[in-house]
Design an enzyme around this catalytic site. Structure first.
Site, PDB file in Angstrom:
ATOM      1  N   GLU A   1       0.811  -1.223   0.000  1.00  0.00           N
ATOM      2  CA  GLU A   1       0.000   0.000   0.000  1.00  0.00           C
ATOM      3  C   GLU A   1       0.844   1.273   0.000  1.00  0.00           C
ATOM      4  OE1 GLU A   1      -3.335   0.225  -0.168  1.00  0.00           O
ATOM      5  OE2 GLU A   1      -3.728  -1.932  -0.029  1.00  0.00           O
TER       6      GLU A   1
ATOM      7  N   CYS B   1      -6.440   8.672  -5.260  1.00  0.00           N
ATOM      8  CA  CYS B   1      -5.949   7.414  -5.812  1.00  0.00           C
ATOM      9  C   CYS B   1      -6.465   7.245  -7.247  1.00  0.00           C
ATOM     10  CB  CYS B   1      -6.374   6.248  -4.918  1.00  0.00           C
ATOM     11  SG  CYS B   1      -8.089   5.735  -5.140  1.00  0.00           S
TER      12      CYS B   1
END
Length: 185
Positions: free
Chosen positions: A42, A51
């Protein structure tokens, strides 16, 4: 553990520090290898960012309570990460017989649930049937067939129908962790 940090814009944070904080709290079952896998896959960013899916994100894959422009501390990032890991663990316990799973299998499955979400790990949309159907990984977990369950982690490498290199790498790491310590049952 390499203590990897996120690349890209904004301030980064050390995964090793976050793991130390979360493990020190004693609330998660996910082991250190599982936390390293999740954290390194991550990345860790103090500053919120958009994102690729168009969702505001910060910390270690956190999408809850993100305020654009507000930088988080190590303690805030660790607290968010712990909450998100506990959500993924709850999924594995409730829907995949997690309480019966060996620790490495549980940790690998928690990583997959953290990344994909519980529903996507349990079911998928079948165009042929016109509805959501149970995944193979869920079927094997329900039977307690841990080796078969682990070997189906690489089934989940697509995003919007397209296989992604990063997901292939992550799923293979999850599969390897999942199988660690298992014997043919």
């Amino acid at each position: 553990m390499k203590g990897k940090t996120a690349a890209g814009g904004g301030a980064i944070c050390a995964i090793a520090v976050m793991i130390t904080i979360v493990m020190g709290n004693g609330n998660v079952r996910t082991n250190q290898a599982g936390l390293e896998l999740i954290g390194n896959a991550e990345g860790c960013r103090r500053d919120p960012y958009m994102c690729p899916a168009g969702v505001w994100t910060d910390g270690i894959g956190n999408t809850h309570g993100v305020t654009p422009g507000v930088r988080k501390t190590d303690q805030q990032i660790a607290a968010d990460w712990e909450k998100n890991i506990l959500i993924a663990e709850r999924c594995i316990n409730q829907h995949f017989r997690g309480k019966d799973m060996p620790d490495n299998a549980f940790s690998a499955m928690t990583s997959a649930a953290f990344n994909m979400g519980c529903n996507s790990l349990r079911t998928y949309y079948s165009k042929a049937r016109g509805m959501r159907v149970e995944t193979s990984i869920h079927k094997w977990a329900q039977k307690g067939e841990w080796v078969n369950m682990c070997n189906h982690l690489p089934d989940f490498v697509n995003s919007n129908g397209v296989p992604l290199r990063g997901l292939k790498i992550r799923r293979e790491k999850e599969r390897q962790l999942c199988l660690t310590g298992l014997v043919n049952e």
